[in-house]
Design a protein around this motif. Structure first.
Motif, short mmCIF file in Angstrom:
data_model
loop_
_atom_site.label_atom_id
_atom_site.label_comp_id
_atom_site.label_asym_id
_atom_site.label_seq_id
_atom_site.Cartn_x
_atom_site.Cartn_y
_atom_site.Cartn_z
N MET A 145 50.85 -15.29 25.43
CA MET A 145 49.41 -15.34 25.65
C MET A 145 48.85 -16.65 25.10
SD MET A 145 46.38 -12.70 24.50
CE MET A 145 46.79 -11.58 25.84
N LEU A 147 45.17 -18.68 24.30
CA LEU A 147 43.73 -18.60 24.11
C LEU A 147 43.19 -20.01 23.85
CD1 LEU A 147 43.57 -15.53 21.70
CD2 LEU A 147 43.36 -15.52 24.19
N PRO A 171 44.37 -20.14 30.13
CA PRO A 171 43.14 -19.54 29.59
C PRO A 171 41.99 -19.68 30.58
CG PRO A 171 44.23 -20.90 27.93
CD PRO A 171 44.95 -21.15 29.22
N THR A 177 39.95 -15.14 27.91
CA THR A 177 40.85 -15.88 27.02
C THR A 177 40.32 -17.27 26.67
OG1 THR A 177 42.11 -16.49 29.01
CG2 THR A 177 42.94 -14.66 27.70
N VAL A 182 38.00 -16.54 19.12
CA VAL A 182 39.43 -16.29 19.36
C VAL A 182 40.01 -15.37 18.29
CG1 VAL A 182 39.88 -18.39 20.65
CG2 VAL A 182 39.97 -18.45 18.17
N TYR A 185 39.20 -11.84 19.23
CA TYR A 185 40.03 -11.42 20.37
C TYR A 185 41.40 -11.00 19.87
CZ TYR A 185 42.05 -11.50 25.07
OH TYR A 185 42.65 -11.15 26.26
#
Length: 266
Positions: A145, A147, A171, A177, A182, A185
């Motif tokens: 992932m 971000l 992102p 994202t 962040v 998240y």
């Protein structure tokens, strides 16, 4: 010195004296066979390649489950496992999700200053600014992932768009994202998903007890996994998007004494 002390004796013949070896003289044996026995034999340890070949051979001979090459619907798999665990009502279902993640779950964040420090404290694996873009492009830094804070998205897009975009990992504000928060998240993600993929990209998690209604739990858990690995589809536009790099390759359901059954409809 006399001939007898040398282990010899003599006899007379018509032509003179003949020397003969004594029947009691010691005979020495120096053949290669005897000498080889006296040498210490060296024992060579098997190489890693030989050990791996032996392990593969052993695994190929191991008894396999009849369900290894068979797929079932979730309802049918639950029925089979309930039959196996009929005497163990407290047994637990386990869901096994195999993905293409080669190094397990990793979160990489593009952020600087205070946002970067907060991302690190929240549990991000890699945090940096535009200076780590080249490492991502070359493959030295990989993640499941990515971000990014809004102030850096324009700086990273020219190089990363063509690398992460086709894999569904770039992102974006639409996916959430690209965000100023962040750290929040990451905390929400880690707080709602109590699992982590291993180095082979396999995710294992207990779902529910055998005699509970587990269909809802299975589907909810899979939706979380798909979201975290970039496999979540947009149901509104019916657009599956590009194939993600962390694609899900197999989903299996098992129990304590039951076999692992591959699911076909989840």
């Amino acid at each position: 010195m006399s001939l007898a002390r040398l282990g010899l004796h003599y006899g007379r013949t018509t032509g003179g004296i003949t020397l003969l070896a004594s029947p009691f003289s010691r005979q020495f044996h120096g053949s290669l066979t005897v000498m080889a026995r006296q040498k210490k034999q060296r024992v060579f340890a098997p190489t890693k390649k030989q050990l791996a070949a032996k392990a593969r051979k052993k695994a190929s001979k191991a008894r396999k489950s009849i369900y290894d090459s068979e797929k079932m619907t979730l309802d049918n798999a639950i029925s089979v496992l309930r039959a196996v665990e009929v005497a163990s009502p407290n047994a637990t279902y386990e869901l096994i999700v195999k993905t293409a993640m080669g190094r397990g779950d990793r979160i990489l964040v593009f952020a600087e200053g205070k946002a970067a420090e907060e991302a690190k404290r929240a549990g991000a694996d890699v945090v940096g600014g535009p200076e780590i873009v080249d490492a991502v492009v070359s493959g030295r830094q990989q993640a499941s992932m990515y971000l990014c804070t809004p102030d850096l998205i324009r700086a990273i897009t020219p190089k990363l768009g063509r690398v992460l975009g086709p894999r569904g990992l770039m992102p974006s504000e639409r996916r959430g994202t690209v965000t100023d928060d962040v750290a929040g998240y990451i905390r929400r993600l880690k707080g709602t998903i109590e699992w982590k993929g291993d180095k082979a990209g396999t995710i294992r998690a207990p779902i529910a007890k055998v005699f509970e209604d587990v269909v809802k739990n299975v589907k909810h858990f899979l939706s979380l996994v798909r979201h975290a690995t970039g496999n979540q589809r947009n149901t509104e536009t019916k657009d599956s998007g590009p194939k993600p790099t962390n694609s899900i390759t197999k989903i299996m359901l098992s129990s304590r004494q039951g076999p692992g059954i591959q699911l076909s409809d989840v």
